[in-house]
Design a protein around this motif. Structure first.
Motif, mmCIF file in Angstrom:
data_model
loop_
_atom_site.group_PDB
_atom_site.id
_atom_site.type_symbol
_atom_site.label_atom_id
_atom_site.label_comp_id
_atom_site.label_asym_id
_atom_site.label_seq_id
_atom_site.Cartn_x
_atom_site.Cartn_y
_atom_site.Cartn_z
ATOM 1 N N UNK A 80 0.901 -1.313 0.016
ATOM 2 C CA UNK A 80 -0.089 0.174 0.033
ATOM 3 C C UNK A 80 0.830 1.295 0.028
ATOM 4 N N UNK A 81 0.969 2.054 -1.079
ATOM 5 C CA UNK A 81 1.740 3.079 -1.238
ATOM 6 C C UNK A 81 0.990 4.544 -1.078
ATOM 7 N N UNK A 82 -0.063 4.468 -0.428
ATOM 8 C CA UNK A 82 -0.893 5.755 -0.179
ATOM 9 C C UNK A 82 0.130 6.710 0.800
ATOM 10 N N UNK A 83 0.053 7.827 0.373
ATOM 11 C CA UNK A 83 0.866 8.746 1.193
ATOM 12 C C UNK A 83 -0.359 9.578 2.017
ATOM 13 N N UNK A 84 0.179 10.704 2.956
ATOM 14 C CA UNK A 84 -0.669 11.355 3.717
ATOM 15 C C UNK A 84 -1.387 12.437 2.952
ATOM 16 N N UNK A 85 -0.632 12.871 1.706
ATOM 17 C CA UNK A 85 -1.262 13.793 1.002
ATOM 18 C C UNK A 85 -2.436 13.184 0.095
#
Length: 312
Positions: free
Chosen positions: A93-98
């Motif tokens: 999972x490569x989701x970032x805070x942005x």
């Protein structure tokens, strides 16, 4: 896949009969993802009527009163639970805070879970995030590094803290147990902008040597728009596995307390909690903890001391 037979007994004892007790319980495991409740049974002293509702987080909550005078209250829950190892793989999972910004703007629940608590030592939380360099990393990487930081820099010690211990106090002495570490991790993750929630449950021994096994346990879940809620355990520096049995979720420990309440009358109370876990192969594990309760007021203590002197 694993199946556990869990018996959770909470015993309150009073040195003098009390007139009435009013209680709220969150001991009703429900069918979360990757967890199936096969059987559940609840018994309470005096067999009071229980009113069951559902709270903001989806937990089942029971409220009951015992109106008769009593010197003891025992709440016993028995459950047979089957867990299946999550098919989610946090590492991919490569989701970032942005990437969470748009989601948070349209979801009040997630937005509230991304606000850190107001504490005096918030600068220390920010310092830790700078130390692990949380900028421009995936939420998975941030969670893993925060988890590892707590595991490495905080000492697992029983008896140092209680349910009244604050985040500032935990950060001061850097010692505690699972609920303390979960609160620190929540503060770190929410400060970083990641929606996170407290989880109350059990960690079932499986010859794995995990800390906190055989008793009530606590960990954290983070939210990913791709995979949903992902459990992470700072006490053991792992993502949750088959031997984590989830009971309830909430903003913090207070919203997940298995039992809380009050009573009428002047009496000193003691609290003990035992958790027994049985396995399909016949193995059995049990642990009993005497819980340190909040001190009574000086006025109440004076009255209790006077009553004891009169009875001598």
């Amino acid at each position: 896949m694993a199946t556990f037979n869990i018996v959770h007994i909470t015993k309150y004892q009073y040195n003098r009969p009390i007139n009435e007790s009013i209680n709220e319980i969150r001991l009703f495991p429900h069918n979360f993802e990757n967890q199936e409740v096969l059987e559940f049974q609840l018994s309470i002293t005096k067999n009071p009527q229980i009113t069951i509702t559902t709270d903001y987080h989806g937990n089942r909550v029971g409220n009951f009163n015992i109106m008769e005078p009593h010197s003891e209250m025992i709440v016993e829950s028995k459950m047979l639970v089957r867990t299946t190892h999550s098919q989610k793989i946090p590492e991919i999972d490569h989701v970032k805070v942005a990437d969470l910004v748009a989601k948070l703007e349209n979801d009040v629940y997630l937005l509230r879970l991304s606000y850190p608590e107001k504490i005096k030592k918030q600068e220390e939380i920010i310092k830790i995030l700078k130390e692990i360099d949380s900028s421009d990393k995936s939420i998975i990487a941030i969670a893993q590094q925060c988890n590892e930081y707590i595991f490495t820099n905080f000492t697992y010690t029983k008896g140092i803290t209680n349910i009244e211990t604050t985040l500032d106090e935990i950060l001061e002495h850097r010692k505690g147990v699972c609920q303390d570490f979960a609160l620190v991790l929540l503060q770190l993750l929410r400060t970083a902008g990641i929606p996170s929630r407290y989880v109350s449950g059990y960690i079932c021994p499986n010859e794995s040597g995990l800390r906190g096994e055989g008793a009530t346990h606590a960990w954290v879940e983070i939210y990913s728009p791709i995979q949903g809620w992902l459990g992470i355990d700072p006490t053991n520096n792992i993502w949750t596995m088959d031997n984590h049995v989830k009971l309830s979720v909430g903003l913090n420990f207070i919203e997940c307390t298995p039992i809380k309440g009050t009573f009428k009358g002047l009496a000193k109370q003691t609290l003990s909690v035992s958790v027994s876990i049985g396995y399909e192969d016949g193995r059995h594990f049990e642990e009993v903890n005497n819980v340190q309760l909040q001190d009574v007021s000086a006025e109440a203590k004076e009255k209790l001391d006077y009553i004891e002197q009169q009875q001598q």
